[in-house]
Each structure stands twice: as C-alpha cells, then as structure tokens.
Design a protein around this motif. Sequence first.
Motif, mmCIF file in Angstrom:
data_model
loop_
_atom_site.group_PDB
_atom_site.id
_atom_site.type_symbol
_atom_site.label_atom_id
_atom_site.label_comp_id
_atom_site.label_asym_id
_atom_site.label_seq_id
_atom_site.Cartn_x
_atom_site.Cartn_y
_atom_site.Cartn_z
ATOM 1 N N ASP A 1 5.883 -5.491 0.322
ATOM 2 C CA ASP A 1 6.466 -4.177 0.604
ATOM 3 C C ASP A 1 7.960 -4.289 0.961
ATOM 4 O O ASP A 1 8.806 -3.560 0.430
ATOM 5 C CB ASP A 1 5.719 -3.580 1.804
ATOM 6 C CG ASP A 1 5.260 -2.177 1.506
ATOM 7 O OD1 ASP A 1 4.175 -2.034 0.927
ATOM 8 O OD2 ASP A 1 6.047 -1.258 1.826
ATOM 9 N N THR A 2 8.265 -5.202 1.879
ATOM 10 C CA THR A 2 9.650 -5.419 2.314
ATOM 11 C C THR A 2 10.475 -5.970 1.155
ATOM 12 O O THR A 2 11.604 -5.528 0.899
ATOM 13 C CB THR A 2 9.681 -6.461 3.462
ATOM 14 O OG1 THR A 2 8.676 -6.112 4.394
ATOM 15 C CG2 THR A 2 11.024 -6.569 4.113
ATOM 16 N N PHE A 3 9.898 -6.958 0.470
ATOM 17 C CA PHE A 3 10.618 -7.631 -0.616
ATOM 18 C C PHE A 3 10.993 -6.633 -1.716
ATOM 19 O O PHE A 3 12.119 -6.642 -2.224
ATOM 20 C CB PHE A 3 9.742 -8.756 -1.176
ATOM 21 C CG PHE A 3 10.447 -9.647 -2.143
ATOM 22 C CD1 PHE A 3 11.508 -10.446 -1.739
ATOM 23 C CD2 PHE A 3 10.050 -9.704 -3.476
ATOM 24 C CE1 PHE A 3 12.166 -11.269 -2.635
ATOM 25 C CE2 PHE A 3 10.697 -10.525 -4.379
ATOM 26 C CZ PHE A 3 11.756 -11.312 -3.957
ATOM 27 N N ALA A 4 10.028 -5.753 -2.044
ATOM 28 C CA ALA A 4 10.275 -4.771 -3.111
ATOM 29 C C ALA A 4 11.461 -3.876 -2.742
ATOM 30 O O ALA A 4 12.328 -3.594 -3.581
ATOM 31 C CB ALA A 4 9.016 -3.939 -3.357
ATOM 32 N N GLN A 5 11.517 -3.446 -1.494
ATOM 33 C CA GLN A 5 12.623 -2.575 -1.074
ATOM 34 C C GLN A 5 13.960 -3.308 -1.142
ATOM 35 O O GLN A 5 14.977 -2.756 -1.556
ATOM 36 C CB GLN A 5 12.378 -2.079 0.350
ATOM 37 C CG GLN A 5 11.179 -1.138 0.441
ATOM 38 C CD GLN A 5 10.895 -0.741 1.868
ATOM 39 O OE1 GLN A 5 11.734 -0.161 2.542
ATOM 40 N NE2 GLN A 5 9.693 -1.058 2.334
ATOM 41 N N VAL B 1 9.685 -7.266 -10.076
ATOM 42 C CA VAL B 1 9.183 -8.430 -9.325
ATOM 43 C C VAL B 1 7.969 -8.915 -10.101
ATOM 44 O O VAL B 1 7.091 -8.122 -10.450
ATOM 45 C CB VAL B 1 8.791 -8.052 -7.878
ATOM 46 C CG1 VAL B 1 8.299 -9.289 -7.122
ATOM 47 C CG2 VAL B 1 9.970 -7.429 -7.146
ATOM 48 N N GLU B 2 7.940 -10.232 -10.393
ATOM 49 C CA GLU B 2 6.930 -10.670 -11.367
ATOM 50 C C GLU B 2 6.058 -11.828 -10.915
ATOM 51 O O GLU B 2 6.191 -12.331 -9.797
ATOM 52 C CB GLU B 2 7.613 -11.019 -12.684
ATOM 53 C CG GLU B 2 8.539 -12.218 -12.578
ATOM 54 C CD GLU B 2 9.165 -12.553 -13.910
ATOM 55 O OE1 GLU B 2 9.831 -11.668 -14.490
ATOM 56 O OE2 GLU B 2 9.002 -13.700 -14.367
ATOM 57 N N LEU B 3 5.180 -12.195 -11.851
ATOM 58 C CA LEU B 3 4.104 -13.149 -11.618
ATOM 59 C C LEU B 3 3.193 -12.600 -10.517
ATOM 60 O O LEU B 3 2.819 -13.297 -9.576
ATOM 61 C CB LEU B 3 4.638 -14.557 -11.286
ATOM 62 C CG LEU B 3 5.486 -15.197 -12.391
ATOM 63 C CD1 LEU B 3 5.887 -16.628 -12.042
ATOM 64 C CD2 LEU B 3 4.780 -15.181 -13.747
ATOM 65 N N LEU B 4 2.878 -11.314 -10.674
ATOM 66 C CA LEU B 4 1.970 -10.626 -9.752
ATOM 67 C C LEU B 4 0.832 -10.011 -10.563
ATOM 68 O O LEU B 4 1.027 -9.595 -11.709
ATOM 69 C CB LEU B 4 2.705 -9.527 -8.992
ATOM 70 C CG LEU B 4 3.809 -9.991 -8.031
ATOM 71 C CD1 LEU B 4 4.567 -8.792 -7.473
ATOM 72 C CD2 LEU B 4 3.241 -10.837 -6.898
ATOM 73 N N LEU C 1 4.611 -2.228 -6.341
ATOM 74 C CA LEU C 1 5.842 -2.210 -7.152
ATOM 75 C C LEU C 1 6.151 -0.789 -7.608
ATOM 76 O O LEU C 1 7.295 -0.338 -7.550
ATOM 77 C CB LEU C 1 5.692 -3.128 -8.368
ATOM 78 C CG LEU C 1 5.436 -4.607 -8.083
ATOM 79 C CD1 LEU C 1 5.407 -5.392 -9.384
ATOM 80 C CD2 LEU C 1 6.507 -5.170 -7.153
ATOM 81 N N LYS C 2 5.111 -0.096 -8.030
ATOM 82 C CA LYS C 2 5.315 1.282 -8.518
ATOM 83 C C LYS C 2 5.839 2.182 -7.408
ATOM 84 O O LYS C 2 6.690 3.038 -7.640
ATOM 85 C CB LYS C 2 4.007 1.836 -9.073
ATOM 86 C CG LYS C 2 3.687 1.245 -10.428
ATOM 87 C CD LYS C 2 2.489 1.892 -11.073
ATOM 88 C CE LYS C 2 2.106 1.168 -12.333
ATOM 89 N NZ LYS C 2 3.076 1.248 -13.417
ATOM 90 N N LYS C 3 5.328 1.947 -6.189
ATOM 91 C CA LYS C 3 5.771 2.754 -5.037
ATOM 92 C C LYS C 3 7.293 2.704 -4.901
ATOM 93 O O LYS C 3 7.915 3.663 -4.478
ATOM 94 C CB LYS C 3 5.100 2.172 -3.782
ATOM 95 C CG LYS C 3 5.242 2.989 -2.545
ATOM 96 C CD LYS C 3 4.159 2.582 -1.550
ATOM 97 C CE LYS C 3 4.774 1.943 -0.325
ATOM 98 N NZ LYS C 3 3.775 1.271 0.516
ATOM 99 N N TYR C 4 7.892 1.583 -5.252
ATOM 100 C CA TYR C 4 9.341 1.431 -5.091
ATOM 101 C C TYR C 4 10.087 1.528 -6.429
ATOM 102 O O TYR C 4 11.253 1.142 -6.519
ATOM 103 C CB TYR C 4 9.653 0.120 -4.376
ATOM 104 C CG TYR C 4 9.072 0.135 -2.990
ATOM 105 C CD1 TYR C 4 9.602 0.972 -2.002
ATOM 106 C CD2 TYR C 4 7.950 -0.619 -2.678
ATOM 107 C CE1 TYR C 4 9.030 1.040 -0.737
ATOM 108 C CE2 TYR C 4 7.371 -0.560 -1.422
ATOM 109 C CZ TYR C 4 7.920 0.267 -0.459
ATOM 110 O OH TYR C 4 7.354 0.342 0.790
#
Length: 289
Positions: A55-59, A69-72, A80-83
């Motif tokens: 969550d933090t990383f995406a922001q 952001v990949e390899l998920l 990811l979609k949320k951000y």
Amino acid sequence: MANRRSALKNIATGTAGVLSLSDVFAANKKVLGPKLNGKINHSVCKWCYGKIPLDTFAQECKQMGIASVELLGPEDWPTLKKYGLTCALPNGAGMGIEKGFNDPALHDELVKSYEDIFPKLKEAGYTTVICFSGNRRGMSDYDGMRNCAVGLRRLMPSAEKYGVTVIMELLNSKVNHKDYMCDHTAWGAGLCEMVGSEKFKLLYDIYHMQIMEGDVIANIRQYHKYIGHYHTGGVPGRNEIDESQELYYPAIMKAIVETGFKGFVAQEFIPKRDPLASLKQGVQICDIA
Ligand SMILES: O=C(O)C(=O)CO
C-alpha cells in the motif's frame, strides 16, 4: 496523503494561506507525480522492497511517476488498481525458476497453471505474464530449447485468445541461478523462432545478461524483436544503477528507445541505501530525454 481535492479545498478556503504559482505547481506535482520524459515506461519489481508494505510502496511509486509495480500475483492487483498503477509483468503461474518448460514431465501442470491465469489477467486488463525455462539438469541446450518449444506451443492458442504475452526471463547462471537454462540471448531468440508466436517473448534482464555475455547494447539491437520487457540492476552486486557500478544506463535506455520499444523497463536492483531515494534515482537515470 495530500490529494488533489484537499489541496484545492485548502486553496479555496484560504487555509493554505496566500499561494504563489510555484506553490500551486509543487502541490500539483505532489498529487499528480513528477513529469517524466515519457520515452521510457517505468516499472519496479516489488520483491526488492520487501519490507515496505505494498500500500505504502504503491503510493510512493505513483508520486515518482512509476506506472507499474510488477512480479505480483492476483492477490496484489486490487491494491495496484486502488492507486491507478498497472502490473507490467505479473506472476501467479508456473512452478518457479528452476522448474520450467524445458522439462516435458511438467508440461501438463504448467499449461494448466498458465491457462488458469490467462482469464484473470484479461479481466484485470493485463497483457503479459512471466515464465521460466527451468534448470538444465544435464540436458543439452538443443533438447531444452525443443522441450520448451513443445510446451509453450501448447499454450500459444489460449495466450492468443486472451491477448497475453508469455515472457521468459533471461537470468545469469553464474552468480544467482546456477544451472538455469535460459541464460543467453541467442538461445532465447532461437526459442522464440521455434515457438513461432508473437505471444511469446523474452525478458532481457540487463543485470543478468551483463554477467553472462556483456555487449548489452549490441545484443539489444540484434535481438530486440524478441524482447518484450526489460529489467535493470547494477553490476557487480545487483545494487543501485548509479556510477558505483559498470553499466551506463542512459546509453542502454537510449538504445532501447531507438529499437522502437513501447513496453516497460522495471527497476530490479537491491537498494543498499535509502530504498525509495535509490528507486527515485534509478528512475531518473533511466528517464532519458
Ligand atoms: O530472481 C531473479 O534473479 C530475477 O531476476 C527475477 O526477475
């Protein structure tokens, strides 16, 4: 986190005080992310930032102008979609790096696992997925290539149906993945020819390929039609991609852009310093004008 609405509300209600034009630009930059040059589509591999919650990383990524952001796998895609981020190279199918398409005994299981993920990828709006050759285990390069082609050709009709490109990673077999088979670009290109579908491509990992064969720019120019994705990393050590290591990333990025590449370049180095500052620096180094 500040958002556009609260920034505007502050302006409207005067709680922000008297704002200059540069304050407004700075507020916009914080909300919308910095303006990058647009020649490189930036992505990052989450595993290199293991301790930072997604969550933090995406922001943070959003603020840096990173689009993916990949390899998920599927469990992380909603975050990811949320951000407003994409996943330029998802995982979630296969049996890991060491067990891959070069082993015919695994083909049924592998094909099933990829055919299970294709509809999920399509529903999420994603168009790629990672795969691996597997380790050699005494197999010749030719037998391994032919085995991979037999397994992958079984997958191609459904990859084509769901609009998903299956991307095999080129990895070094000297330092990190001893005995891995897909460890040279020419071998990967030969496999692409054998598979014979636009829905099968290579992940050219610049770090791994510098270790195995060097000649990075010449190989990118020669083999670009088989390459669907790129990863970065400093050599030696797989750390920051700055002047502490031997590759000159701006020239590599320029060569990639010159091939007409429209896919993503993902940062995949293990930061030694402040991870987010290093990530931002990595993006800036690759963001050629
Ligand atoms: O596991 C590795 O070394 C990778 O590069 C995965 O992308």
